[in-house]
Design a protein around this motif. Structure first.
Motif, PDB file in Angstrom:
ATOM      1  N   ARG A  28       0.866  -1.175   0.000  1.00  0.00           N
ATOM      2  CA  ARG A  28       0.000   0.000   0.000  1.00  0.00           C
ATOM      3  C   ARG A  28       0.899   1.220   0.000  1.00  0.00           C
ATOM      4  O   ARG A  28       1.843   1.313   0.787  1.00  0.00           O
ATOM      5  CB  ARG A  28      -0.922   0.022   1.206  1.00  0.00           C
ATOM      6  CG  ARG A  28      -1.830   1.266   1.239  1.00  0.00           C
ATOM      7  CD  ARG A  28      -2.896   1.178   2.305  1.00  0.00           C
ATOM      8  NE  ARG A  28      -3.796   0.062   2.020  1.00  0.00           N
ATOM      9  CZ  ARG A  28      -4.363  -0.699   2.965  1.00  0.00           C
ATOM     10  NH1 ARG A  28      -4.147  -0.447   4.230  1.00  0.00           N
ATOM     11  NH2 ARG A  28      -5.156  -1.693   2.630  1.00  0.00           N
ATOM     12  N   CYS A  29       0.593   2.152  -0.879  1.00  0.00           N
ATOM     13  CA  CYS A  29       1.357   3.391  -0.950  1.00  0.00           C
ATOM     14  C   CYS A  29       0.930   4.296   0.203  1.00  0.00           C
ATOM     15  O   CYS A  29      -0.260   4.602   0.352  1.00  0.00           O
ATOM     16  CB  CYS A  29       1.115   4.087  -2.285  1.00  0.00           C
ATOM     17  SG  CYS A  29       1.943   5.689  -2.400  1.00  0.00           S
ATOM     18  N   GLU A  30       1.901   4.710   1.003  1.00  0.00           N
ATOM     19  CA  GLU A  30       1.596   5.563   2.150  1.00  0.00           C
ATOM     20  C   GLU A  30       1.403   7.014   1.743  1.00  0.00           C
ATOM     21  O   GLU A  30       0.974   7.832   2.553  1.00  0.00           O
ATOM     22  CB  GLU A  30       2.698   5.432   3.202  1.00  0.00           C
ATOM     23  CG  GLU A  30       2.752   4.021   3.790  1.00  0.00           C
ATOM     24  CD  GLU A  30       3.798   3.851   4.865  1.00  0.00           C
ATOM     25  OE1 GLU A  30       4.904   4.425   4.743  1.00  0.00           O
ATOM     26  OE2 GLU A  30       3.504   3.141   5.848  1.00  0.00           O
ATOM     27  N   THR A  31       1.692   7.332   0.484  1.00  0.00           N
ATOM     28  CA  THR A  31       1.502   8.702   0.002  1.00  0.00           C
ATOM     29  C   THR A  31       0.116   8.874  -0.626  1.00  0.00           C
ATOM     30  O   THR A  31      -0.629   9.773  -0.249  1.00  0.00           O
ATOM     31  CB  THR A  31       2.601   9.066  -1.016  1.00  0.00           C
ATOM     32  OG1 THR A  31       3.867   8.914  -0.385  1.00  0.00           O
ATOM     33  CG2 THR A  31       2.441  10.497  -1.508  1.00  0.00           C
ATOM     34  N   CYS A  32      -0.252   7.987  -1.553  1.00  0.00           N
ATOM     35  CA  CYS A  32      -1.552   8.145  -2.231  1.00  0.00           C
ATOM     36  C   CYS A  32      -2.607   7.159  -1.734  1.00  0.00           C
ATOM     37  O   CYS A  32      -3.772   7.269  -2.107  1.00  0.00           O
ATOM     38  CB  CYS A  32      -1.382   8.055  -3.753  1.00  0.00           C
ATOM     39  SG  CYS A  32      -1.065   6.385  -4.386  1.00  0.00           S
ATOM     40  N   GLY A  33      -2.206   6.191  -0.922  1.00  0.00           N
ATOM     41  CA  GLY A  33      -3.168   5.284  -0.303  1.00  0.00           C
ATOM     42  C   GLY A  33      -3.632   4.135  -1.162  1.00  0.00           C
ATOM     43  O   GLY A  33      -4.487   3.354  -0.742  1.00  0.00           O
ATOM     44  N   GLU A  42       8.579   1.343  -6.159  1.00  0.00           N
ATOM     45  CA  GLU A  42       8.020   2.677  -6.372  1.00  0.00           C
ATOM     46  C   GLU A  42       6.541   2.537  -6.723  1.00  0.00           C
ATOM     47  O   GLU A  42       6.163   1.653  -7.495  1.00  0.00           O
ATOM     48  CB  GLU A  42       8.787   3.313  -7.549  1.00  0.00           C
ATOM     49  CG  GLU A  42       8.370   4.707  -7.906  1.00  0.00           C
ATOM     50  CD  GLU A  42       9.230   5.235  -9.059  1.00  0.00           C
ATOM     51  OE1 GLU A  42      10.464   5.370  -8.871  1.00  0.00           O
ATOM     52  OE2 GLU A  42       8.673   5.482 -10.133  1.00  0.00           O
ATOM     53  N   CYS A  43       5.714   3.420  -6.178  1.00  0.00           N
ATOM     54  CA  CYS A  43       4.282   3.391  -6.490  1.00  0.00           C
ATOM     55  C   CYS A  43       4.058   3.704  -7.973  1.00  0.00           C
ATOM     56  O   CYS A  43       4.533   4.732  -8.461  1.00  0.00           O
ATOM     57  CB  CYS A  43       3.539   4.418  -5.623  1.00  0.00           C
ATOM     58  SG  CYS A  43       1.776   4.547  -6.029  1.00  0.00           S
ATOM     59  N   PRO A  44       3.326   2.832  -8.697  1.00  0.00           N
ATOM     60  CA  PRO A  44       3.085   3.093 -10.118  1.00  0.00           C
ATOM     61  C   PRO A  44       2.088   4.231 -10.347  1.00  0.00           C
ATOM     62  O   PRO A  44       1.935   4.713 -11.463  1.00  0.00           O
ATOM     63  CB  PRO A  44       2.533   1.761 -10.636  1.00  0.00           C
ATOM     64  CG  PRO A  44       1.904   1.133  -9.436  1.00  0.00           C
ATOM     65  CD  PRO A  44       2.737   1.566  -8.252  1.00  0.00           C
ATOM     66  N   HIS A  45       1.411   4.666  -9.280  1.00  0.00           N
ATOM     67  CA  HIS A  45       0.397   5.713  -9.422  1.00  0.00           C
ATOM     68  C   HIS A  45       0.962   7.105  -9.171  1.00  0.00           C
ATOM     69  O   HIS A  45       0.596   8.057  -9.841  1.00  0.00           O
ATOM     70  CB  HIS A  45      -0.779   5.437  -8.478  1.00  0.00           C
ATOM     71  CG  HIS A  45      -1.330   4.063  -8.636  1.00  0.00           C
ATOM     72  ND1 HIS A  45      -2.021   3.657  -9.756  1.00  0.00           N
ATOM     73  CD2 HIS A  45      -1.264   2.971  -7.832  1.00  0.00           C
ATOM     74  CE1 HIS A  45      -2.360   2.380  -9.633  1.00  0.00           C
ATOM     75  NE2 HIS A  45      -1.914   1.947  -8.467  1.00  0.00           N
ATOM     76  N   CYS A  46       1.849   7.227  -8.154  1.00  0.00           N
ATOM     77  CA  CYS A  46       2.330   8.563  -7.794  1.00  0.00           C
ATOM     78  C   CYS A  46       3.855   8.663  -7.696  1.00  0.00           C
ATOM     79  O   CYS A  46       4.388   9.741  -7.487  1.00  0.00           O
ATOM     80  CB  CYS A  46       1.684   9.030  -6.487  1.00  0.00           C
ATOM     81  SG  CYS A  46       2.357   8.241  -5.005  1.00  0.00           S
ATOM     82  N   GLY A  47       4.543   7.524  -7.846  1.00  0.00           N
ATOM     83  CA  GLY A  47       6.000   7.558  -7.830  1.00  0.00           C
ATOM     84  C   GLY A  47       6.627   7.542  -6.449  1.00  0.00           C
ATOM     85  O   GLY A  47       7.848   7.541  -6.321  1.00  0.00           O
ATOM     86  N   SER A  48       5.811   7.508  -5.409  1.00  0.00           N
ATOM     87  CA  SER A  48       6.343   7.499  -4.044  1.00  0.00           C
ATOM     88  C   SER A  48       7.125   6.221  -3.758  1.00  0.00           C
ATOM     89  O   SER A  48       6.802   5.154  -4.284  1.00  0.00           O
ATOM     90  CB  SER A  48       5.182   7.613  -3.044  1.00  0.00           C
ATOM     91  OG  SER A  48       5.656   7.410  -1.726  1.00  0.00           O
ATOM     92  N   HIS A  49       8.127   6.347  -2.921  1.00  0.00           N
ATOM     93  CA  HIS A  49       8.874   5.168  -2.458  1.00  0.00           C
ATOM     94  C   HIS A  49       8.409   4.740  -1.077  1.00  0.00           C
ATOM     95  O   HIS A  49       8.974   3.821  -0.501  1.00  0.00           O
ATOM     96  CB  HIS A  49      10.374   5.480  -2.430  1.00  0.00           C
ATOM     97  CG  HIS A  49      10.953   5.602  -3.812  1.00  0.00           C
ATOM     98  ND1 HIS A  49      12.300   5.557  -4.064  1.00  0.00           N
ATOM     99  CD2 HIS A  49      10.365   5.780  -5.016  1.00  0.00           C
ATOM    100  CE1 HIS A  49      12.520   5.692  -5.367  1.00  0.00           C
ATOM    101  NE2 HIS A  49      11.355   5.842  -5.954  1.00  0.00           N
TER     102      HIS A  49
HETATM  103 ZN    ZN Z   1       1.208   6.275  -4.554  1.00  0.00          ZN
END
Ligand code: ZN
Length: 132
Positions: A28-33, A42-49
């Motif tokens: 689960r991406c902690e930046t975009c949820g 890396e999150c494929p939706h927002c690039g967050s690590h």
């Molecule tokens: Zn994300």
């Protein structure tokens, strides 16, 4: 001939270790949820690590599938017929896996399935699915 095995990359090790314990992890991406599968850096939706591991319920449904009835000589030839499917988990991610312990003729899209585990080697246990 032995089946080719998934490569266990360092960043995916928690996924494979959990599978050995018969637990299904997704990220689960902690930046975009958003939930993510397959394991990534890396999150494929927002690039967050900033990605966290979360345990999935293991419940889902068949999004798409194919029944493999013939296969060129290979390590998979003795497995036919087998089912390869895209399963959509309750968490919204899709994963490719075999559907086992089923009559391939009885499968349909949207059929509820639940995760099960196939131990391949000491290091690799594959999450698979069966009709729920
Ligand atoms: Zn994300």
């Amino acid at each position: 001939m032995s089946r080719p095995l998934p490569r266990v990359d360092a960043w995916a090790r928690p996924y494979w270790e959990a599978a050995r314990d018969r637990r299904l992890l997704i990220q689960r991406c902690e930046t975009c949820g958003r939930n993510i599968f397959y394991p990534r850096l890396e999150c494929p939706h927002c690039g967050s690590h900033q990605l966290a591991w979360v345990e999935a319920t293991g419940r889902g449904s068949i999004y798409s599938f194919s029944v493999v009835r013939s296969y060129a000589p290979s390590s998979f030839a003795d497995l036919v017929p087998f089912v390869i499917a895209i399963v959509e988990l309750e968490e919204g991610v899709r994963m490719m896996a075999n559907v086992i312990d089923c009559d391939p003729e009885g499968l349909r899209c949207d059929l509820p399935v639940a995760v099960t585990y196939e131990t391949i080697t000491e290091e690799v246990t594959l999450p698979q699915f069966r009709p729920a």
